[in-house]
Design a protein around this motif. Structure first.
Motif, PDB file in Angstrom:
ATOM      1  N   ASP A  40       0.827  -1.213   0.000  1.00  0.00           N
ATOM      2  CA  ASP A  40       0.000   0.000   0.000  1.00  0.00           C
ATOM      3  C   ASP A  40       0.860   1.263   0.000  1.00  0.00           C
ATOM      4  N   LEU A  41       1.908   1.263   0.819  1.00  0.00           N
ATOM      5  CA  LEU A  41       2.809   2.416   0.841  1.00  0.00           C
ATOM      6  C   LEU A  41       3.462   2.639  -0.520  1.00  0.00           C
ATOM      7  N   LEU A  44       0.835   4.166  -2.941  1.00  0.00           N
ATOM      8  CA  LEU A  44       0.573   5.569  -2.632  1.00  0.00           C
ATOM      9  C   LEU A  44       1.770   6.453  -2.982  1.00  0.00           C
ATOM     10  N   GLU A  45       2.961   5.953  -2.753  1.00  0.00           N
ATOM     11  CA  GLU A  45       4.157   6.722  -3.099  1.00  0.00           C
ATOM     12  C   GLU A  45       4.279   6.874  -4.611  1.00  0.00           C
ATOM     13  N   ARG A  48       1.842   9.472  -5.678  1.00  0.00           N
ATOM     14  CA  ARG A  48       2.342  10.802  -5.301  1.00  0.00           C
ATOM     15  C   ARG A  48       3.424  11.276  -6.266  1.00  0.00           C
ATOM     16  N   LEU A  55      -3.222  13.359  -4.782  1.00  0.00           N
ATOM     17  CA  LEU A  55      -3.264  13.179  -3.327  1.00  0.00           C
ATOM     18  C   LEU A  55      -3.439  14.517  -2.616  1.00  0.00           C
ATOM     19  N   SER A  62      -0.055   9.853   2.854  1.00  0.00           N
ATOM     20  CA  SER A  62      -0.031   8.407   2.651  1.00  0.00           C
ATOM     21  C   SER A  62       0.398   7.637   3.900  1.00  0.00           C
ATOM     22  N   TYR A  65      -2.339   7.728   6.521  1.00  0.00           N
ATOM     23  CA  TYR A  65      -3.437   6.873   6.057  1.00  0.00           C
ATOM     24  C   TYR A  65      -3.133   5.408   6.353  1.00  0.00           C
TER      25      TYR A  65
END
Length: 149
Positions: A40-41, A44-45, A48, A55, A62, A65
């Motif tokens: 997930d990280l 999201l990265e 971004r 975002l 992130s 979250y």
């Protein structure tokens, strides 16, 4: 004397290899959950980096979250990440699982994009029927009559 020092050096090397480099954290995150967190990280990265406005528009941090989603804090994540990273083979296994997930997800998305493109192409073919001049004339007469009323 030299033999004794050599023997002690070899024994100390074997003993030191068995000790854990990093101690097991008090609140250990299961390996499968850790894979989910890192996955997930990473997503999201990537979002971004690719389109930071997406975002920023929704004011999503992130890391916060992820911490909220998995009910962990930054210290717990850092300790667990260090713990898993201290075992090279274990962390390589985690990275391998992540690569597999990304490959599968990429294949799914590619298939969805192709299916959507086919739908659009098919829709364009059905929409672009030739219109006869008579139909155009009737349509324009109807529009003129509506304007008069």
């Amino acid at each position: 004397m030299k033999k004794l020092i050599s023997l002690l050096a070899v024994v100390s090397i074997f003993i030191s290899c068995k000790d854990e480099v990093v101690k097991k954290p008090n609140r250990l995150i299961e390996k499968e959950v850790m894979v989910d967190i890192i996955y997930d990280l990473s997503l999201l990265e990537a979002i971004r980096l690719e389109n930071s406005a997406s975002l920023d528009t929704f004011k999503i941090n992130s890391k916060k979250y992820i911490y909220k989603k998995y009910k962990i804090d930054s210290l717990q994540f850092a300790q667990n990440n260090t713990y898993y990273a201290s075992d090279y083979e274990e962390y390589a296994n985690i990275v391998g699982q992540l690569e597999d997930r990304f490959t599968k997800k990429k294949a799914e998305i590619t298939a969805l994009i192709k299916a959507e493109a086919k739908k659009k192409k098919k829709k364009k073919k059905t929409v672009t029927k030739p219109v006869s001049p008579t139909t155009k004339l009737i349509d324009s007469l109807e529009i003129n009559q509506r304007k008069r009323l």
